[in-house]
Design a protein around this motif. Structure first.
Motif, PDB file in Angstrom:
ATOM      1  N   LEU A 198       0.828  -1.204   0.000  1.00 16.73           N
ATOM      2  CA  LEU A 198       0.000   0.000   0.000  1.00 16.73           C
ATOM      3  C   LEU A 198       0.864   1.257   0.000  1.00 16.73           C
ATOM      4  O   LEU A 198       0.620   2.196  -0.775  1.00 16.73           O
ATOM      5  CB  LEU A 198      -0.911   0.012   1.221  1.00 16.73           C
ATOM      6  N   LEU A 199       1.879   1.303   0.866  1.00 15.28           N
ATOM      7  CA  LEU A 199       2.711   2.500   0.970  1.00 15.28           C
ATOM      8  C   LEU A 199       3.462   2.780  -0.333  1.00 15.28           C
ATOM      9  O   LEU A 199       3.647   3.945  -0.702  1.00 15.28           O
ATOM     10  CB  LEU A 199       3.690   2.351   2.138  1.00 15.28           C
ATOM     11  N   ARG A 200       3.857   1.730  -1.026  1.00 17.40           N
ATOM     12  CA  ARG A 200       4.493   1.951  -2.332  1.00 17.40           C
ATOM     13  C   ARG A 200       3.503   2.579  -3.316  1.00 17.40           C
ATOM     14  O   ARG A 200       3.865   3.455  -4.104  1.00 17.40           O
ATOM     15  CB  ARG A 200       5.025   0.620  -2.879  1.00 17.40           C
ATOM     16  N   HIS A 201       2.266   2.126  -3.252  1.00 14.53           N
ATOM     17  CA  HIS A 201       1.241   2.690  -4.126  1.00 14.53           C
ATOM     18  C   HIS A 201       1.014   4.166  -3.778  1.00 14.53           C
ATOM     19  O   HIS A 201       0.876   5.012  -4.685  1.00 14.53           O
ATOM     20  CB  HIS A 201      -0.065   1.910  -3.972  1.00 14.53           C
ATOM     21  N   LEU A 202       0.982   4.487  -2.489  1.00 12.82           N
ATOM     22  CA  LEU A 202       0.790   5.877  -2.080  1.00 12.82           C
ATOM     23  C   LEU A 202       1.931   6.754  -2.566  1.00 12.82           C
ATOM     24  O   LEU A 202       1.723   7.912  -2.972  1.00 12.82           O
ATOM     25  CB  LEU A 202       0.661   5.956  -0.558  1.00 12.82           C
ATOM     26  N   GLN A 203       3.151   6.218  -2.519  1.00  6.79           N
ATOM     27  CA  GLN A 203       4.298   6.972  -3.034  1.00  6.79           C
ATOM     28  C   GLN A 203       4.138   7.280  -4.515  1.00  6.79           C
ATOM     29  O   GLN A 203       4.450   8.384  -4.974  1.00  6.79           O
ATOM     30  CB  GLN A 203       5.595   6.200  -2.804  1.00  6.79           C
ATOM     31  N   ARG A 204       3.637   6.301  -5.261  1.00  5.18           N
ATOM     32  CA  ARG A 204       3.443   6.527  -6.691  1.00  5.18           C
ATOM     33  C   ARG A 204       2.395   7.597  -6.943  1.00  5.18           C
ATOM     34  O   ARG A 204       2.398   8.256  -7.985  1.00  5.18           O
ATOM     35  CB  ARG A 204       3.050   5.210  -7.386  1.00  5.18           C
ATOM     36  N   LEU A 205       1.460   7.748  -5.991  1.00  5.90           N
ATOM     37  CA  LEU A 205       0.450   8.803  -6.115  1.00  5.90           C
ATOM     38  C   LEU A 205       0.981  10.163  -5.660  1.00  5.90           C
ATOM     39  O   LEU A 205       0.267  11.166  -5.743  1.00  5.90           O
ATOM     40  CB  LEU A 205      -0.785   8.446  -5.278  1.00  5.90           C
ATOM     41  N   SER A 250       3.074  11.343   3.393  1.00  3.15           N
ATOM     42  CA  SER A 250       2.792  11.158   4.822  1.00  3.15           C
ATOM     43  C   SER A 250       1.407  10.551   4.984  1.00  3.15           C
ATOM     44  O   SER A 250       0.547  10.670   4.101  1.00  3.15           O
ATOM     45  CB  SER A 250       2.869  12.488   5.576  1.00  3.15           C
ATOM     46  N   LEU A 251       1.183   9.928   6.126  1.00  6.47           N
ATOM     47  CA  LEU A 251      -0.117   9.295   6.367  1.00  6.47           C
ATOM     48  C   LEU A 251      -1.235  10.316   6.462  1.00  6.47           C
ATOM     49  O   LEU A 251      -2.386  10.023   6.121  1.00  6.47           O
ATOM     50  CB  LEU A 251      -0.062   8.458   7.656  1.00  6.47           C
ATOM     51  N   ASP A 252      -0.935  11.519   6.923  1.00  8.58           N
ATOM     52  CA  ASP A 252      -1.973  12.536   7.064  1.00  8.58           C
ATOM     53  C   ASP A 252      -2.556  12.952   5.718  1.00  8.58           C
ATOM     54  O   ASP A 252      -3.664  13.497   5.662  1.00  8.58           O
ATOM     55  CB  ASP A 252      -1.410  13.768   7.776  1.00  8.58           C
ATOM     56  N   ALA A 253      -1.810  12.693   4.624  1.00 14.69           N
ATOM     57  CA  ALA A 253      -2.304  13.065   3.296  1.00 14.69           C
ATOM     58  C   ALA A 253      -3.145  11.969   2.652  1.00 14.69           C
ATOM     59  O   ALA A 253      -3.713  12.168   1.577  1.00 14.69           O
ATOM     60  CB  ALA A 253      -1.118  13.405   2.390  1.00 14.69           C
ATOM     61  N   VAL A 254      -3.254  10.820   3.298  1.00 11.45           N
ATOM     62  CA  VAL A 254      -3.958   9.679   2.709  1.00 11.45           C
ATOM     63  C   VAL A 254      -5.459   9.857   2.856  1.00 11.45           C
ATOM     64  O   VAL A 254      -5.964  10.229   3.927  1.00 11.45           O
ATOM     65  CB  VAL A 254      -3.511   8.359   3.378  1.00 11.45           C
ATOM     66  N   GLY A 273      -0.831   7.887  17.629  1.00  9.03           N
ATOM     67  CA  GLY A 273      -0.561   9.285  17.352  1.00  9.03           C
ATOM     68  C   GLY A 273       0.215   9.563  16.085  1.00  9.03           C
ATOM     69  O   GLY A 273       0.716  10.681  15.885  1.00  9.03           O
ATOM     70  N   ARG A 274       0.294   8.602  15.192  1.00  8.56           N
ATOM     71  CA  ARG A 274       1.041   8.804  13.946  1.00  8.56           C
ATOM     72  C   ARG A 274       0.187   9.410  12.838  1.00  8.56           C
ATOM     73  O   ARG A 274       0.713   9.787  11.802  1.00  8.56           O
ATOM     74  CB  ARG A 274       1.642   7.472  13.488  1.00  8.56           C
ATOM     75  N   VAL A 275      -1.119   9.443  13.035  1.00  6.94           N
ATOM     76  CA  VAL A 275      -2.019  10.075  12.082  1.00  6.94           C
ATOM     77  C   VAL A 275      -3.202  10.625  12.864  1.00  6.94           C
ATOM     78  O   VAL A 275      -3.628  10.032  13.872  1.00  6.94           O
ATOM     79  CB  VAL A 275      -2.481   9.067  11.000  1.00  6.94           C
ATOM     80  N   ALA A 276      -3.723  11.785  12.431  1.00  4.53           N
ATOM     81  CA  ALA A 276      -4.793  12.445  13.187  1.00  4.53           C
ATOM     82  C   ALA A 276      -6.138  11.755  13.004  1.00  4.53           C
ATOM     83  O   ALA A 276      -6.896  11.573  13.965  1.00  4.53           O
ATOM     84  CB  ALA A 276      -4.885  13.910  12.765  1.00  4.53           C
ATOM     85  N   THR A 277      -6.455  11.375  11.769  1.00  8.50           N
ATOM     86  CA  THR A 277      -7.726  10.699  11.491  1.00  8.50           C
ATOM     87  C   THR A 277      -7.455   9.392  10.769  1.00  8.50           C
ATOM     88  O   THR A 277      -6.385   9.188  10.185  1.00  8.50           O
ATOM     89  CB  THR A 277      -8.635  11.582  10.609  1.00  8.50           C
ATOM     90  N   ASN A 278      -8.432   8.508  10.800  1.00  7.94           N
ATOM     91  CA  ASN A 278      -8.275   7.183  10.205  1.00  7.94           C
ATOM     92  C   ASN A 278      -9.013   7.139   8.866  1.00  7.94           C
ATOM     93  O   ASN A 278     -10.236   6.962   8.843  1.00  7.94           O
ATOM     94  CB  ASN A 278      -8.818   6.117  11.161  1.00  7.94           C
ATOM     95  N   PRO A 279      -8.287   7.229   7.738  1.00  6.77           N
ATOM     96  CA  PRO A 279      -8.958   7.207   6.440  1.00  6.77           C
ATOM     97  C   PRO A 279      -9.499   5.837   6.066  1.00  6.77           C
ATOM     98  O   PRO A 279     -10.297   5.711   5.136  1.00  6.77           O
ATOM     99  CB  PRO A 279      -7.852   7.639   5.472  1.00  6.77           C
ATOM    100  N   ALA A 280      -9.064   4.786   6.770  1.00 10.75           N
ATOM    101  CA  ALA A 280      -9.489   3.426   6.430  1.00 10.75           C
ATOM    102  C   ALA A 280     -10.729   2.991   7.186  1.00 10.75           C
ATOM    103  O   ALA A 280     -11.200   1.862   7.001  1.00 10.75           O
ATOM    104  CB  ALA A 280      -8.349   2.444   6.700  1.00 10.75           C
ATOM    105  N   ALA A 281     -11.276   3.874   8.040  1.00  5.58           N
ATOM    106  CA  ALA A 281     -12.416   3.479   8.878  1.00  5.58           C
ATOM    107  C   ALA A 281     -13.606   3.023   8.037  1.00  5.58           C
ATOM    108  O   ALA A 281     -14.329   2.103   8.415  1.00  5.58           O
ATOM    109  CB  ALA A 281     -12.818   4.633   9.788  1.00  5.58           C
ATOM    110  N   GLY A 282     -13.820   3.663   6.894  1.00  4.28           N
ATOM    111  CA  GLY A 282     -14.961   3.292   6.062  1.00  4.28           C
ATOM    112  C   GLY A 282     -14.601   2.417   4.885  1.00  4.28           C
ATOM    113  O   GLY A 282     -15.425   2.237   3.975  1.00  4.28           O
ATOM    114  N   LEU A 283     -13.392   1.855   4.890  1.00  7.63           N
ATOM    115  CA  LEU A 283     -12.941   1.035   3.758  1.00  7.63           C
ATOM    116  C   LEU A 283     -13.654  -0.307   3.760  1.00  7.63           C
ATOM    117  O   LEU A 283     -13.710  -1.010   4.765  1.00  7.63           O
ATOM    118  CB  LEU A 283     -11.428   0.814   3.835  1.00  7.63           C
ATOM    119  N   ARG A 284     -14.199  -0.668   2.635  1.00  6.58           N
ATOM    120  CA  ARG A 284     -14.872  -1.951   2.485  1.00  6.58           C
ATOM    121  C   ARG A 284     -14.189  -2.743   1.378  1.00  6.58           C
ATOM    122  O   ARG A 284     -13.502  -2.184   0.529  1.00  6.58           O
ATOM    123  CB  ARG A 284     -16.356  -1.758   2.149  1.00  6.58           C
TER     124      ARG A 284
END
Length: 336
Positions: free
Chosen positions: A51-58, A62-66, A106-117
């Motif tokens: 996943l992190l490699r994919h995020l880098q390609r995008l 940082s996790l806060d930008a996800v 504390g490494r990210v403020a909000t959880n973007p994966a909370a609604g991931l299905r």
């Protein structure tokens, strides 16, 4: 070569220093705080690394930008690469667990994966071993009343010479392990981990350490116990060496039996039965659960014997035929 559970390729770009540190910290958390196995840690971190490699390609650093959109784009990419639904389900679960940890620590403020299905996992029944085929497998593995001694088992260098599949000791061992697998439904790792004091012949139980280091006792039938007792009396001593330790099942060189060898034994045993499916030890686990349910055992008892944390997992092992459903309807419904 890719690691288990990773979606990355052998030529994938390295992670940034920030992302690499995240993966190291997460792996340490899984090992030390959650006490997961090496294999599970490798699978979880492999998925997160992909996943992190994919995020880098995008272009995300940082996790806060996800965002959840970025996470969904990764799953969509995995789907276009031909990944099965079960794999996509596991990877989305791994991402949710990772971001929950990241937010809690504390490494990210909000959880973007909370609604991931993810796509629902297809639950297909594995090939089914019938009761007649299981009996034929055990009959074919059974030695005669007095196995002929192998002439290679004596003479110069005999102690350093590994046993062969036709040695009487190996024949007795293979029958015992087949009987135990089918009688108890234990996992292959649990079988190989059995020690001598784990077998309680008086109470007809074996004690195993399952997933998550959870201990359970499983009942064993008389045929399996007799096969084990005969192996311990006449087979194991011929395989044992001074460094064998307390292991019940020994390999040809006297060490604790390897799961790969057990798989070969099961495949070979079923290969001698005409019409039997080609299964490994897990196929005998499925057969044990199915045959118990066919005999009238309740699902909760089977769950306990198999060591499943969830009843839903046990239900995968059930194999209820249309004929049995029709019979149950005819017996129970007032308008049948």
């Amino acid at each position: 070569m890719t690691t288990a559970g990773s979606s990355a390729t052998a030529t994938a770009e390295p992670l940034s220093a920030e992302f690499a540190t995240l993966v190291e910290d997460y792996a340490r958390h899984l090992r030390l705080q959650r006490e997961l196995s090496v294999h599970t840690v490798r699978a979880y971190t492999g998925d997160v690394t992909g996943l992190l490699r994919h995020l880098q390609r995008l272009g995300l650093t940082s996790l806060d930008a996800v965002t959840i959109r970025a996470l969904r784009s990764w799953l969509a990419r995995e789907q276009t690469r031909g990944q099965a639904r079960s794999t996509l389900q596991r990877r989305s679960a791994a991402v949710r667990v990772f971001f929950t940890w990241a937010q809690t620590s504390g490494r990210v403020a909000t959880n973007p994966a909370a609604g991931l299905r993810s796509p629902r996992k297809e639950r297909s029944l594995p090939p089914h071993l019938g009761q007649t085929e299981a009996a034929a497998m055990l009959d074919a593995a059974r030695p005669g009343p007095d196995p002929e001694p192998d002439p290679r088992a004596s003479g110069p260098g005999a102690a350093d010479r590994p046993a062969t599949p036709h040695d009487p000791a190996v024949v007795l061992r293979d029958l015992a392990l087949l009987e135990v697998l089918y009688a108890t439904g234990v996992r292959v790792a649990e079988l190989c981990g059995l020690d001598l004091d784990d077998v309680d012949t008086e109470r007809r139980l074996v004690r195993v350490i399952g997933k998550g280091d959870k201990e359970r006792s499983v009942p064993v039938g008389l045929p399996a116990l007799r096969a084990v007792e005969r192996y311990l009396a006449d087979g194991r001593p011929a395989l044992a060496v001074p460094t064998s330790g307390p292991a019940v099942f020994l390999g040809e060189r006297g060490r604790r039996m390897d799961p790969r060898v057990v798989r070969r034994v099961v495949h070979a045993a079923l290969g001698r039965v005409e019409g039997a499916p080609d299964l490994g030890p897990h196929g005998l686990r499925h057969a044990m659960a199915t045959h118990l349910l066919e005999g009238g055992a309740d699902l909760r008892s089977v769950q306990e014997m198999l060591g499943h944390a969830s009843l839903a997992t046990t239900q995968i092992y059930t194999h209820v035929t249309d004929e049995r459903l029709r019979e149950a309807f005819a017996r129970a419904h007032p308008r049948a």
